[in-house]
Write an enzyme that holds these catalytic residues in place. Structure first.
Site, PDB file in Angstrom:
ATOM      1  N   ASP A  58    -110.900 -71.700  39.826  1.00  0.00           N
ATOM      2  CA  ASP A  58    -109.779 -72.536  39.408  1.00  0.00           C
ATOM      3  C   ASP A  58    -108.576 -72.230  40.301  1.00  0.00           C
ATOM      4  OD1 ASP A  58    -107.422 -73.458  37.830  1.00  0.00           O
ATOM      5  OD2 ASP A  58    -108.974 -73.900  36.342  1.00  0.00           O
ATOM      6  N   LYS A  84    -106.164 -86.527  37.514  1.00  0.00           N
ATOM      7  CA  LYS A  84    -105.642 -87.799  38.038  1.00  0.00           C
ATOM      8  C   LYS A  84    -105.588 -88.940  37.031  1.00  0.00           C
ATOM      9  CE  LYS A  84    -110.112 -89.416  39.684  1.00  0.00           C
ATOM     10  NZ  LYS A  84    -110.889 -90.121  40.688  1.00  0.00           N
ATOM     11  N   SER A 124     -99.940 -89.645  46.449  1.00  0.00           N
ATOM     12  CA  SER A 124    -100.368 -90.950  45.950  1.00  0.00           C
ATOM     13  C   SER A 124     -99.257 -91.975  46.112  1.00  0.00           C
ATOM     14  CB  SER A 124    -100.689 -90.796  44.464  1.00  0.00           C
ATOM     15  OG  SER A 124    -100.781 -92.044  43.845  1.00  0.00           O
ATOM     16  N   TYR A 148     -98.339 -87.662  35.616  1.00  0.00           N
ATOM     17  CA  TYR A 148     -99.218 -87.544  36.795  1.00  0.00           C
ATOM     18  C   TYR A 148     -98.411 -87.793  38.068  1.00  0.00           C
ATOM     19  CZ  TYR A 148    -102.485 -88.938  40.447  1.00  0.00           C
ATOM     20  OH  TYR A 148    -103.141 -89.060  41.653  1.00  0.00           O
ATOM     21  N   LYS A 152     -97.170 -85.250  41.328  1.00  0.00           N
ATOM     22  CA  LYS A 152     -97.320 -85.472  42.774  1.00  0.00           C
ATOM     23  C   LYS A 152     -95.966 -85.323  43.481  1.00  0.00           C
ATOM     24  CE  LYS A 152    -101.731 -86.214  42.908  1.00  0.00           C
ATOM     25  NZ  LYS A 152    -102.592 -85.167  43.494  1.00  0.00           N
ATOM     26  N   PHE A 177    -103.338 -95.022  48.898  1.00  0.00           N
ATOM     27  CA  PHE A 177    -103.224 -96.229  48.081  1.00  0.00           C
ATOM     28  C   PHE A 177    -104.458 -96.261  47.158  1.00  0.00           C
ATOM     29  CE2 PHE A 177     -99.183 -98.202  49.021  1.00  0.00           C
ATOM     30  CZ  PHE A 177     -98.695 -97.230  49.863  1.00  0.00           C
ATOM     31  N   ASN A 178    -105.240 -97.313  47.052  1.00  0.00           N
ATOM     32  CA  ASN A 178    -106.285 -97.328  46.009  1.00  0.00           C
ATOM     33  C   ASN A 178    -107.679 -97.086  46.595  1.00  0.00           C
ATOM     34  OD1 ASN A 178    -103.897 -98.654  44.863  1.00  0.00           O
ATOM     35  ND2 ASN A 178    -105.212 -99.037  43.114  1.00  0.00           N
ATOM     36  N   LEU A 199    -109.950-100.098  38.333  1.00  0.00           N
ATOM     37  CA  LEU A 199    -110.578-101.419  38.415  1.00  0.00           C
ATOM     38  C   LEU A 199    -111.987-101.384  39.014  1.00  0.00           C
ATOM     39  CD1 LEU A 199    -110.318-104.491  38.102  1.00  0.00           C
ATOM     40  CD2 LEU A 199    -109.405-104.548  40.431  1.00  0.00           C
ATOM     41  N   GLY A 293     -96.934 -99.858  32.151  1.00  0.00           N
ATOM     42  CA  GLY A 293     -96.707 -99.032  33.341  1.00  0.00           C
ATOM     43  C   GLY A 293     -97.211 -99.652  34.637  1.00  0.00           C
TER      44      GLY A 293
HETATM   45  P1  NAD Z   1    -111.715 -86.189  41.484  1.00  0.00           P
HETATM   46  O1  NAD Z   1    -111.372 -85.912  40.071  1.00  0.00           O
HETATM   47  O2  NAD Z   1    -113.012 -86.864  41.768  1.00  0.00           O
HETATM   48  O3  NAD Z   1    -111.655 -84.846  42.332  1.00  0.00           O
HETATM   49  C1  NAD Z   1    -110.775 -83.789  42.029  1.00  0.00           C
HETATM   50  C2  NAD Z   1    -111.581 -82.507  42.053  1.00  0.00           C
HETATM   51  O4  NAD Z   1    -110.733 -81.409  41.761  1.00  0.00           O
HETATM   52  C3  NAD Z   1    -112.730 -82.490  41.041  1.00  0.00           C
HETATM   53  O5  NAD Z   1    -113.910 -82.086  41.699  1.00  0.00           O
HETATM   54  C4  NAD Z   1    -112.282 -81.451  40.007  1.00  0.00           C
HETATM   55  O6  NAD Z   1    -113.377 -80.791  39.405  1.00  0.00           O
HETATM   56  C5  NAD Z   1    -111.406 -80.536  40.861  1.00  0.00           C
HETATM   57  N1  NAD Z   1    -110.366 -79.809  40.128  1.00  0.00           N
HETATM   58  C6  NAD Z   1    -109.439 -80.325  39.279  1.00  0.00           C
HETATM   59  N2  NAD Z   1    -108.651 -79.344  38.810  1.00  0.00           N
HETATM   60  C7  NAD Z   1    -109.055 -78.186  39.408  1.00  0.00           C
HETATM   61  C8  NAD Z   1    -108.649 -76.839  39.326  1.00  0.00           C
HETATM   62  N3  NAD Z   1    -107.633 -76.466  38.521  1.00  0.00           N
HETATM   63  N4  NAD Z   1    -109.274 -75.914  40.072  1.00  0.00           N
HETATM   64  C9  NAD Z   1    -110.300 -76.266  40.878  1.00  0.00           C
HETATM   65  N5  NAD Z   1    -110.751 -77.524  40.987  1.00  0.00           N
HETATM   66  C10 NAD Z   1    -110.139 -78.473  40.248  1.00  0.00           C
HETATM   67  O7  NAD Z   1    -110.511 -87.035  42.108  1.00  0.00           O
HETATM   68  P2  NAD Z   1    -110.389 -87.778  43.509  1.00  0.00           P
HETATM   69  O8  NAD Z   1    -110.336 -89.230  43.238  1.00  0.00           O
HETATM   70  O9  NAD Z   1    -111.369 -87.245  44.473  1.00  0.00           O
HETATM   71  O10 NAD Z   1    -108.922 -87.347  43.910  1.00  0.00           O
HETATM   72  C11 NAD Z   1    -108.659 -86.241  44.752  1.00  0.00           C
HETATM   73  C12 NAD Z   1    -107.155 -86.045  44.856  1.00  0.00           C
HETATM   74  O11 NAD Z   1    -106.558 -87.248  45.328  1.00  0.00           O
HETATM   75  C13 NAD Z   1    -106.478 -85.738  43.519  1.00  0.00           C
HETATM   76  O12 NAD Z   1    -105.462 -84.786  43.744  1.00  0.00           O
HETATM   77  C14 NAD Z   1    -105.879 -87.075  43.117  1.00  0.00           C
HETATM   78  O13 NAD Z   1    -104.750 -86.911  42.301  1.00  0.00           O
HETATM   79  C15 NAD Z   1    -105.509 -87.657  44.469  1.00  0.00           C
HETATM   80  N6  NAD Z   1    -105.441 -89.136  44.447  1.00  0.00           N
HETATM   81  C16 NAD Z   1    -106.512 -89.851  43.986  1.00  0.00           C
HETATM   82  C17 NAD Z   1    -106.419 -91.246  43.924  1.00  0.00           C
HETATM   83  C18 NAD Z   1    -107.559 -92.064  43.376  1.00  0.00           C
HETATM   84  O14 NAD Z   1    -107.315 -93.199  42.955  1.00  0.00           O
HETATM   85  N7  NAD Z   1    -108.803 -91.570  43.366  1.00  0.00           N
HETATM   86  C19 NAD Z   1    -105.256 -91.895  44.370  1.00  0.00           C
HETATM   87  C20 NAD Z   1    -104.210 -91.132  44.868  1.00  0.00           C
HETATM   88  C21 NAD Z   1    -104.309 -89.740  44.900  1.00  0.00           C
HETATM   89  N1  UFG Z   2    -107.015-103.509  36.260  1.00  0.00           N
HETATM   90  C1  UFG Z   2    -107.551-104.468  35.424  1.00  0.00           C
HETATM   91  N2  UFG Z   2    -108.542-104.093  34.562  1.00  0.00           N
HETATM   92  C2  UFG Z   2    -109.023-102.813  34.508  1.00  0.00           C
HETATM   93  C3  UFG Z   2    -108.457-101.846  35.379  1.00  0.00           C
HETATM   94  C4  UFG Z   2    -107.443-102.226  36.235  1.00  0.00           C
HETATM   95  O1  UFG Z   2    -107.150-105.625  35.438  1.00  0.00           O
HETATM   96  O2  UFG Z   2    -109.918-102.540  33.698  1.00  0.00           O
HETATM   97  C5  UFG Z   2    -105.963-103.918  37.219  1.00  0.00           C
HETATM   98  C6  UFG Z   2    -104.641-103.185  37.045  1.00  0.00           C
HETATM   99  O3  UFG Z   2    -103.852-103.854  36.108  1.00  0.00           O
HETATM  100  C7  UFG Z   2    -104.098-103.241  38.476  1.00  0.00           C
HETATM  101  C8  UFG Z   2    -105.348-103.181  39.353  1.00  0.00           C
HETATM  102  O4  UFG Z   2    -106.422-103.594  38.519  1.00  0.00           O
HETATM  103  O5  UFG Z   2    -103.461-104.474  38.710  1.00  0.00           O
HETATM  104  C9  UFG Z   2    -105.656-101.789  39.886  1.00  0.00           C
HETATM  105  O6  UFG Z   2    -105.686-100.862  38.799  1.00  0.00           O
HETATM  106  P1  UFG Z   2    -106.254 -99.373  38.974  1.00  0.00           P
HETATM  107  O7  UFG Z   2    -106.188 -98.720  37.639  1.00  0.00           O
HETATM  108  O8  UFG Z   2    -107.564 -99.403  39.671  1.00  0.00           O
HETATM  109  O9  UFG Z   2    -105.238 -98.716  40.007  1.00  0.00           O
HETATM  110  P2  UFG Z   2    -103.666 -98.490  39.904  1.00  0.00           P
HETATM  111  O10 UFG Z   2    -103.063 -99.174  41.081  1.00  0.00           O
HETATM  112  O11 UFG Z   2    -103.139 -98.840  38.581  1.00  0.00           O
HETATM  113  O12 UFG Z   2    -103.551 -96.911  40.031  1.00  0.00           O
HETATM  114  C10 UFG Z   2    -104.313 -96.173  40.972  1.00  0.00           C
HETATM  115  C11 UFG Z   2    -104.564 -94.779  40.409  1.00  0.00           C
HETATM  116  C12 UFG Z   2    -103.283 -94.031  40.324  1.00  0.00           C
HETATM  117  C13 UFG Z   2    -102.629 -94.006  41.659  1.00  0.00           C
HETATM  118  C14 UFG Z   2    -102.432 -95.398  42.169  1.00  0.00           C
HETATM  119  C15 UFG Z   2    -101.865 -95.385  43.563  1.00  0.00           C
HETATM  120  O13 UFG Z   2    -105.170 -94.869  39.128  1.00  0.00           O
HETATM  121  O14 UFG Z   2    -103.546 -92.724  39.924  1.00  0.00           O
HETATM  122  O15 UFG Z   2    -103.671 -96.100  42.190  1.00  0.00           O
HETATM  123  O16 UFG Z   2    -102.628 -94.565  44.377  1.00  0.00           O
HETATM  124  F1  UFG Z   2    -101.455 -93.382  41.550  1.00  0.00           F
END
Ligand code: NAD
Ligand code: UFG
Length: 339
Positions: A58, A84, A124, A148, A152, A177-178, A199, A293
């Site tokens: 951890d 996340k 993010s 969250y 960040k 981004f996404n 989504l 949000g």
């Molecule tokens: P994910 O949850 O698949 O991966 C995160 C990993 O971190 C997991 O394997 C989890 O087990 C591990 N983890 C969490 N807390 C921990 C801890 N305390 N110690 C050790 N390991 C730990 O998520 P992801 O989508 O791969 O995202 C990776 C990073 O990118 C995250 O920091 C997330 O916030 C950031 N991010 C993700 C998105 C997205 O939409 N996926 C967008 C923007 C930023």
């Molecule tokens: N959406 C739907 N139906 C769903 C899920 C999402 O209509 O079931 C829509 C949302 O309203 C939005 C778009 O699809 O318009 C994308 O939504 P996501 O939840 O896939 O992504 P967000 O842009 O809301 O947020 C994601 C991550 C955040 C991150 C952000 C920017 O969840 O953690 O992208 O990186 F911060």
């Protein structure tokens, strides 16, 4: 060079491991598996034809982290580990501040103690809050609408402070981004726990028949068709951005903040349509109220990434959907197998 990849078993981390290894980096994964499966690493090992060193631990534990540095001479850290889920962060803010903020502070402390001062951090686009205009440039005002996002923002500030305190630090803040899509093999991908918040996994699970119907959150935004617009980026392109950052990080004499997006926005309805085309499946949907949000439109200006990282996204929406579908249809239950 040996790279510590925290959160390396997760969605973005697992894809990044492949490109790092293919680019000649040695990797050590550090993960507590709170949101990942050991199977993801096994599958990466198959794809790269080599075994990967995994240390279970951890980031909040100095002892767990010190074990890594005792065993390995680490040159740089790519720090994916974090929680996340936006909704969960609203319900349990302390969990997010502890894991994401305190966890990163502990990681940096142990890094410094072991004279490892290079970090690439997963930030993010959420740090831009509800931007006044799009495309979004790195110098836009920052704000957060949930714990969250605030975690960040706080980590970004902590890493900048660290550099001020000691200019030997090399810091890259990558604002994703996404992320969507999966490795083209269809063997690794996004494996959300329970009902997906995002989504793309929701669309994919609906197409495969695991979910009955997709709710489209709002059709009255000021966008092309009233539904939310986002900058979806293929996870393999995103992963490549980290390799480019690592290749160049020694030359970065100050903290770098860089958008990783495509510069192109797509609406929810456009995503559904592309997914149906790529998968040949129907994605039933209903219009639902706006999700609290959410913002109307979010997409990057990716010019700076091209300038300083020599990076730009290469994969388009068709490939994103086709690769997500290959992963989802080959693994309807994710890493849990055919339960
Ligand atoms: P994910 O949850 O698949 O991966 C995160 C990993 O971190 C997991 O394997 C989890 O087990 C591990 N983890 C969490 N807390 C921990 C801890 N305390 N110690 C050790 N390991 C730990 O998520 P992801 O989508 O791969 O995202 C990776 C990073 O990118 C995250 O920091 C997330 O916030 C950031 N991010 C993700 C998105 C997205 O939409 N996926 C967008 C923007 C930023
Ligand atoms: N959406 C739907 N139906 C769903 C899920 C999402 O209509 O079931 C829509 C949302 O309203 C939005 C778009 O699809 O318009 C994308 O939504 P996501 O939840 O896939 O992504 P967000 O842009 O809301 O947020 C994601 C991550 C955040 C991150 C952000 C920017 O969840 O953690 O992208 O990186 F911060």
């Amino acid at each position: 060079m040996k790279i510590l990849v925290t959160g390396g078993a997760g969605y973005i981390g697992s894809h990044t491991l492949i490109l790092l290894i293919e680019s000649g980096y040695e990797v050590v994964v550090f993960d507590n598996f709170c949101n990942a499966s050991k199977e993801s690493i096994k599958r990466v090992e198959k794809l790269v034809h080599q075994s990967i060193e995994v240390i279970e631990g951890d980031i909040r534990s100095r002892a767990n982290l010190q074990e890594v540095f005792d065993k390995h001479k680490i040159d740089a850290v790519i720090h994916f580990a974090g929680l996340k889920a936006v909704g969960e962060s609203v319900a349990q803010p302390l969990k997010y501040y502890d894991n994401n903020v305190n966890g990163t502070a502990v990681l940096c402390e142990v890094m410094a103690k072991n004279n490892c001062k290079t970090i690439i951090f997963s930030s993010s686009a959420t740090v831009y809050g509800d931007p006044a205009t799009t495309p979004i440039l790195e110098d836009f005002p920052l704000s957060a609408t949930n714990p969250y996002g605030r975690s960040k923002l706080m980590v970004e500030e902590i890493l900048r402070d660290l550099y001020v305190s000691d200019n030997e630090w090399r810091v890259v803040l990558l604002r994703y981004f996404n992320p969507v899509g999966a490795h083209e093999s269809g063997t690794i991908g996004e494996d959300p726990n329970g009902i997906p918040n995002n989504l793309m996994p929701f669309i994919a699970q609906t197409a495969v028949g695991k979910r009955e119907i997709l709710s489209v959150f709002g059709d009255d935004y000021e966008t092309i068709d009233g539904t939310g617009v986002r900058d979806y980026i293929h996870v393999v392109d995103l992963a490549q951005g980290h390799v480019n950052a690592l290749d160049r990080v020694v030359n970065f004499k100050e903290p770098m903040t860089i958008n990783l997006g495509t510069g192109q926005g797509y609406s929810v309805l456009e995503m559904i349509q592309s997914f149906e085309k790529a998968s040949g499946k129907k994605v039933p949907y209903q219009i639902a109220p706006r999700r609290a949000g959410d913002i109307a439109t979010c997409f990057a200006d990716p010019t700076y990434a091209k300038e300083v990282l020599g990076w730009e996204a290469k994969k388009g929406i068709d490939e994103m959907c086709a690769d997500s579908w290959r992963w989802q249809s080959n693994n309807p239950n994710g890493y849990r197998g055919l339960i």
